[in-house]
Design a protein around this motif. Structure first.
Motif, PDB file in Angstrom:
ATOM      1  N   LEU A  95     -28.031   1.640  27.565  1.00 42.37           N
ATOM      2  CA  LEU A  95     -27.933   0.797  28.755  1.00 42.37           C
ATOM      3  C   LEU A  95     -28.341  -0.615  28.349  1.00 42.37           C
ATOM      4  O   LEU A  95     -29.518  -0.864  28.062  1.00 42.37           O
ATOM      5  N   GLN A  96     -27.362  -1.506  28.304  1.00 33.79           N
ATOM      6  CA  GLN A  96     -27.630  -2.917  28.024  1.00 33.79           C
ATOM      7  C   GLN A  96     -27.843  -3.627  29.348  1.00 33.79           C
ATOM      8  O   GLN A  96     -26.963  -3.595  30.211  1.00 33.79           O
ATOM      9  N   MET A  97     -29.006  -4.218  29.502  1.00 33.21           N
ATOM     10  CA  MET A  97     -29.357  -4.895  30.746  1.00 33.21           C
ATOM     11  C   MET A  97     -29.575  -6.370  30.460  1.00 33.21           C
ATOM     12  O   MET A  97     -30.426  -6.734  29.640  1.00 33.21           O
ATOM     13  N   GLY A 132     -34.256 -12.231  31.017  1.00 30.38           N
ATOM     14  CA  GLY A 132     -34.177 -11.631  29.700  1.00 30.38           C
ATOM     15  C   GLY A 132     -33.285 -10.407  29.659  1.00 30.38           C
ATOM     16  O   GLY A 132     -32.661 -10.027  30.662  1.00 30.38           O
ATOM     17  N   SER A 133     -33.236  -9.788  28.485  1.00 36.32           N
ATOM     18  CA  SER A 133     -32.388  -8.619  28.255  1.00 36.32           C
ATOM     19  C   SER A 133     -33.185  -7.500  27.602  1.00 36.32           C
ATOM     20  O   SER A 133     -34.181  -7.743  26.909  1.00 36.32           O
ATOM     21  N   LEU A 134     -32.730  -6.298  27.852  1.00 37.76           N
ATOM     22  CA  LEU A 134     -33.279  -5.109  27.192  1.00 37.76           C
ATOM     23  C   LEU A 134     -32.145  -4.132  26.954  1.00 37.76           C
ATOM     24  O   LEU A 134     -31.175  -4.101  27.724  1.00 37.76           O
ATOM     25  N   ARG A 135     -32.300  -3.319  25.908  1.00 39.73           N
ATOM     26  CA  ARG A 135     -31.343  -2.255  25.643  1.00 39.73           C
ATOM     27  C   ARG A 135     -32.103  -0.932  25.585  1.00 39.73           C
ATOM     28  O   ARG A 135     -32.971  -0.752  24.733  1.00 39.73           O
ATOM     29  N   ASP A 148     -22.721  -0.727  42.771  1.00 41.52           N
ATOM     30  CA  ASP A 148     -22.257  -2.085  43.048  1.00 41.52           C
ATOM     31  C   ASP A 148     -23.278  -3.144  42.643  1.00 41.52           C
ATOM     32  O   ASP A 148     -22.922  -4.198  42.105  1.00 41.52           O
ATOM     33  N   SER A 149     -24.550  -2.869  42.866  1.00 39.73           N
ATOM     34  CA  SER A 149     -25.590  -3.862  42.593  1.00 39.73           C
ATOM     35  C   SER A 149     -25.822  -4.066  41.109  1.00 39.73           C
ATOM     36  O   SER A 149     -26.476  -5.030  40.697  1.00 39.73           O
ATOM     37  N   MET A 150     -25.298  -3.172  40.275  1.00 42.95           N
ATOM     38  CA  MET A 150     -25.506  -3.262  38.828  1.00 42.95           C
ATOM     39  C   MET A 150     -24.318  -3.876  38.095  1.00 42.95           C
ATOM     40  O   MET A 150     -24.424  -4.254  36.918  1.00 42.95           O
ATOM     41  N   LYS A 151     -23.196  -3.956  38.786  1.00 53.47           N
ATOM     42  CA  LYS A 151     -21.992  -4.436  38.118  1.00 53.47           C
ATOM     43  C   LYS A 151     -22.166  -5.865  37.617  1.00 53.47           C
ATOM     44  O   LYS A 151     -22.709  -6.715  38.326  1.00 53.47           O
ATOM     45  N   GLY A 152     -21.711  -6.096  36.392  1.00 55.43           N
ATOM     46  CA  GLY A 152     -21.742  -7.440  35.828  1.00 55.43           C
ATOM     47  C   GLY A 152     -22.961  -7.732  34.982  1.00 55.43           C
ATOM     48  O   GLY A 152     -22.894  -8.570  34.074  1.00 55.43           O
ATOM     49  N   ARG A 153     -24.080  -7.066  35.246  1.00 57.20           N
ATOM     50  CA  ARG A 153     -25.295  -7.317  34.461  1.00 57.20           C
ATOM     51  C   ARG A 153     -25.638  -6.160  33.542  1.00 57.20           C
ATOM     52  O   ARG A 153     -26.271  -6.358  32.509  1.00 57.20           O
ATOM     53  N   PHE A 154     -25.239  -4.957  33.936  1.00 57.30           N
ATOM     54  CA  PHE A 154     -25.586  -3.760  33.172  1.00 57.30           C
ATOM     55  C   PHE A 154     -24.329  -3.171  32.536  1.00 57.30           C
ATOM     56  O   PHE A 154     -23.272  -3.125  33.170  1.00 57.30           O
ATOM     57  N   THR A 155     -24.468  -2.689  31.306  1.00 55.30           N
ATOM     58  CA  THR A 155     -23.359  -2.060  30.604  1.00 55.30           C
ATOM     59  C   THR A 155     -23.828  -0.762  29.962  1.00 55.30           C
ATOM     60  O   THR A 155     -24.813  -0.766  29.212  1.00 55.30           O
ATOM     61  N   ILE A 156     -23.116   0.304  30.266  1.00 54.34           N
ATOM     62  CA  ILE A 156     -23.416   1.607  29.684  1.00 54.34           C
ATOM     63  C   ILE A 156     -22.412   1.893  28.573  1.00 54.34           C
ATOM     64  O   ILE A 156     -21.209   1.669  28.731  1.00 54.34           O
ATOM     65  N   SER A 157     -22.914   2.411  27.471  1.00 58.16           N
ATOM     66  CA  SER A 157     -22.059   2.825  26.360  1.00 58.16           C
ATOM     67  C   SER A 157     -22.643   4.097  25.749  1.00 58.16           C
ATOM     68  O   SER A 157     -23.763   4.501  26.097  1.00 58.16           O
TER      69      SER A 157
END
Length: 122
Positions: A80-82, A16-19, A61-70
């Motif tokens: 933080l979009q996860m 799933g996703s969370l913001r 490194d372990s967060m790249k690709g799944r997490f986005t900070i804006s």
């Protein structure tokens, strides 16, 4: 006084996703870097990623690709979009920011939020 307040945590199923949101308030002149950290049960706090005032980002490194900070500078808020969440993402997520209060001649205060719990479980 300035403060940071996180919100958006909760229970989510794997995949799933969370913001998450981190809102700064108080007598703020400017905000420089903002960061997300997390601390899993029994583990040390670790950096998730950082965003500059201009929107440049860098991630662990372990967060790249799944997490986005804006961030929205007009609202003094960071996000933080996860996505594709895993059980090992379960942690308390904290935001941290370098804030210059109104009236400060120079320098920034390092301010922490109180944290928001993210639990990933079926």
């Amino acid at each position: 006084q300035v403060q940071l307040v996180e919100s958006g945590g909760g229970l989510v199923q794997p995949g799933g996703s969370l913001r998450l949101s981190c809102a700064a308030s108080g007598s703020i002149f400017s905000i420089n870097f903002m960061r997300w950290y997390r601390q899993a049960p029994g583990k040390e706090r670790e950096l998730v990623g950082v965003i500059s005032s201009g929107g440049g980002t860098n991630y662990a490194d372990s967060m790249k690709g799944r997490f986005t900070i804006s961030r929205d500078n007009a609202k003094n808020t960071m996000y933080l979009q996860m996505n594709s969440l895993k059980p090992e993402d379960t942690a308390v997520y904290y935001c941290n920011a370098d804030i210059r209060p109104v009236g400060a001649v120079a320098g920034y205060l390092g301010v922490w939020g109180q944290g928001t719990l993210v639990a990933v479980s079926s």
